[in-house]
Write a protein that holds these residues in place. Structure first.
Motif: not given
Length: 549
Positions: A294-299, A343-348, A449-450, A508-515
């Motif tokens: 598992t690792a951080p992901a932009l999603s 709680y937003g669209l753009v992930p950390p 892209y990042n 939109i209804l943001p729910i979670y940022h997957p790893v």
């Protein structure tokens, strides 16, 4: 003649002329001992990958889902490539330079670039691909990603012909991309399939049906060998590619359920899978710790609200439904994979950006529920007149669990009656394009892209996810201003303001940022985590002794 058809005909004619010199037999394959396509040698090294639902298409300029794009990235090579860890490196272009004002990028192609039939890869191939991507006749929602190119948006809107795009072949090995404003993420954008080249003779001969076995000619490390619907897509090494990957054959297997993929993986029939049930994560972590990564992901996983169809056309309804979802509970108890509440669209983790959130993010859940009930009451809903909504999501056990959890929270907190519909992925995508056919629909966005603009522009009026009906001139102005802003701090401020404004409208209804998560057998080497969750087969190797075959 219809203007769109006339422009398309002109484009095909120009492609035919541009590639007339490339229609000959081409050079002989440099691999004199290569295995013919109709035979399979026992010595071939085969990589077996789980790939999710049936791919929609393997046409780079038409693909709209990651299931298709993951395969396309093995078949083609863009101007810019990526290492296993996601670093940008030269791809089909060996070098590039940018003008002092940042508005012109000149790329020099490698001299040994070849299509899988031996034809040379030339600059006109990339120009043709870019023009085809923005051609309204192609009808690809990802075309808006090319907005930085001069004339792209006007062409997409049908106001200019495709051959006026800011992309020009200077000669066989050099092309220049002209931008309307400096674009700091351009190199990352050029790894996206929508920017990949097109083999002109194949497109002229077969039209939109060129991306089929026996017809598709690609310029990447692999070529399309066979496609068995609801079974697998098989790629075979492109013997004309400049580097020989260790893996000869790649089989992408189709799975509609993560449980089925996991069962095949545990039986030793798959070498890697990004599909497995959320409910099995803890078991996998305890029993296969060396294979689970598992690792951080932009999603971002989110649901779309149809803002032009009742009852979700009411801002108060959308706000109430969003506030009543306990995202912390979902990531802790439902997904359980280390995912992060959204709680937003753009992930950390996006470069040069601070993720924005709803203003009530840190409120206690009881306070959020009270406010949500009040907003629903204002909209005319309550115990005597409960809100009824419909949610569509594609068939997947993990998605079903999340959908059921959200529906349960709405019922518990607001008395909302929810009907859940699961359907094939392609059916759901087609439904999304019909405003009268849905109220709430599940979607996800994985970074191309990042850069924050990749997420935010998806919801613009010309974006890839413009189906919600969200149309805010001020949002569009902020995105346009950010695109024209040369100062990184100023651009960041404009993008952050744009996200806050969009969130206030609740499209939109943001729910979670997957790893990022993947299961890989110990005999597979070369894997490296990256935030865009891309795993090119060319970077991987298999220890056939350890695997046993």
């Amino acid at each position: 003649m219809n203007m769109r058809l006339r422009q398309t005909g002109m484009l095909l004619a120009s492609i035919a002329l541009a590639f007339a010199s490339g229609c000959g037999p081409g050079p002989q394959s440099p691999d004199t001992d290569a295995v013919p396509a109709e035979r399979e040698s026992p010595a071939e090294i085969v990589l077996r990958r789980a790939n999710g639902p049936e791919p929609d298409t393997l046409d780079p300029q038409r693909a709209e889902d990651e299931t298709s794009r993951d395969i396309i990235r093995d078949l083609y090579e863009g101007l810019v490539g990526e290492t296993a860890s996601g670093d940008l490196v030269p791809g089909a272009a060996e070098s590039w330079e940018v003008s002092p004002d940042g508005l012109a990028w000149t790329f020099v192609l490698r001299p040994d670039g070849r299509w899988s039939n031996g034809d040379p890869v030339v600059a006109a191939d990339f120009v043709a691909g870019l023009r085809r991507a923005v051609d309204p006749a192609t009808a690809n929602s990802s075309a808006s990603l090319l907005a930085p190119l001069d004339g792209a948006l006007e062409i997409i809107a049908g106001d200019r012909p495709p051959d006026t795009l800011g992309a020009e072949a200077l000669d066989d090995r050099r092309l220049v991309l002209r931008l309307h404003s400096p674009t700091p993420y351009l190199l990352g954008l050029l790894t996206h399939p929508v920017t990949f080249p097109v083999h002109g003779p194949s497109l002229v001969a077969h039209g939109a049906q060129f991306a089929r076995p026996g017809r598709q000619v690609s310029n990447g490390p692999y070529r399309l060998d066979e496609w068995v619907v609801q079974s697998h897509v098989q790629l075979r090494r492109n013997t004309y590619f400049r580097e020989r990957p260790q893996i000869d054959v790649v089989r992408y297997y189709t799975f509609d359920t993560p449980e089925a993929a996991l069962n095949r993986y545990r039986a030793g029939e798959l070498d890697l899978t990004v599909q497995f049930p959320m409910a099995r994560f803890q078991w996998l972590r305890e029993n296969l710790p060396d294979e689970l990564h598992t690792a951080p992901a932009l999603s971002t996983q989110f649901w779309l609200f149809n803002t032009v169809r009742a009852p979700t056309d009411d801002l108060r309804v959308r706000e109430a439904l969003s506030m009543a979802v306990d995202r912390d509970k979902i990531t802790r108890l439902v997904t359980g994979l280390g995912d992060h509440p959204a709680y937003g669209l753009v992930p950390p983790g996006v470069a040069n950006y601070s993720a924005q959130s709803f203003p009530w993010r840190d409120w206690p859940m009881a306070e959020r529920v009270a406010h949500a009930r009040a907003r629903l009451a204002e909209a005319g809903y309550g115990p005597e007149r409960p809100l009824r909504v419909e949610v569509h999501y594609n068939t997947d056990e993990n998605l079903r669990r999340v959908a059921a959890a959200v529906a349960s929270m709405w019922r518990e907190h607001l008395g909302v009656e929810t009907t859940l519909y699961n359907e094939e992925f392609r059916v759901m995508l087609n439904r999304r394009k019909q405003p009268d056919a849905w109220q709430i629909l599940r979607l996800a966005w994985r970074g191309d892209y990042n850069d924050a603009s990749n997420f935010l522009e998806a919801l613009s009026i010309n974006g890839a996810v413009s189906d919600t009906g969200f149309d805010d001139p001020e949002y569009e102005r902020l995105l346009a201003a950010a695109s024209a802003e040369n100062n990184p701090a100023g651009r960041r401020a404009l993008l952050e303001e744009a996200e806050r404004r969009m969130l206030a409208a609740y499209p939109i209804l943001p729910i979670y940022h997957p790893v990022g998560k993947i299961l890989i057998k110990p005999w597979v080497t070369g894997f490296a985590p990256n935030v865009l969750v891309r795993n090119y087969s060319r970077h991987l190797s298999i220890d056939v002794v350890q695997r046993g075959h």
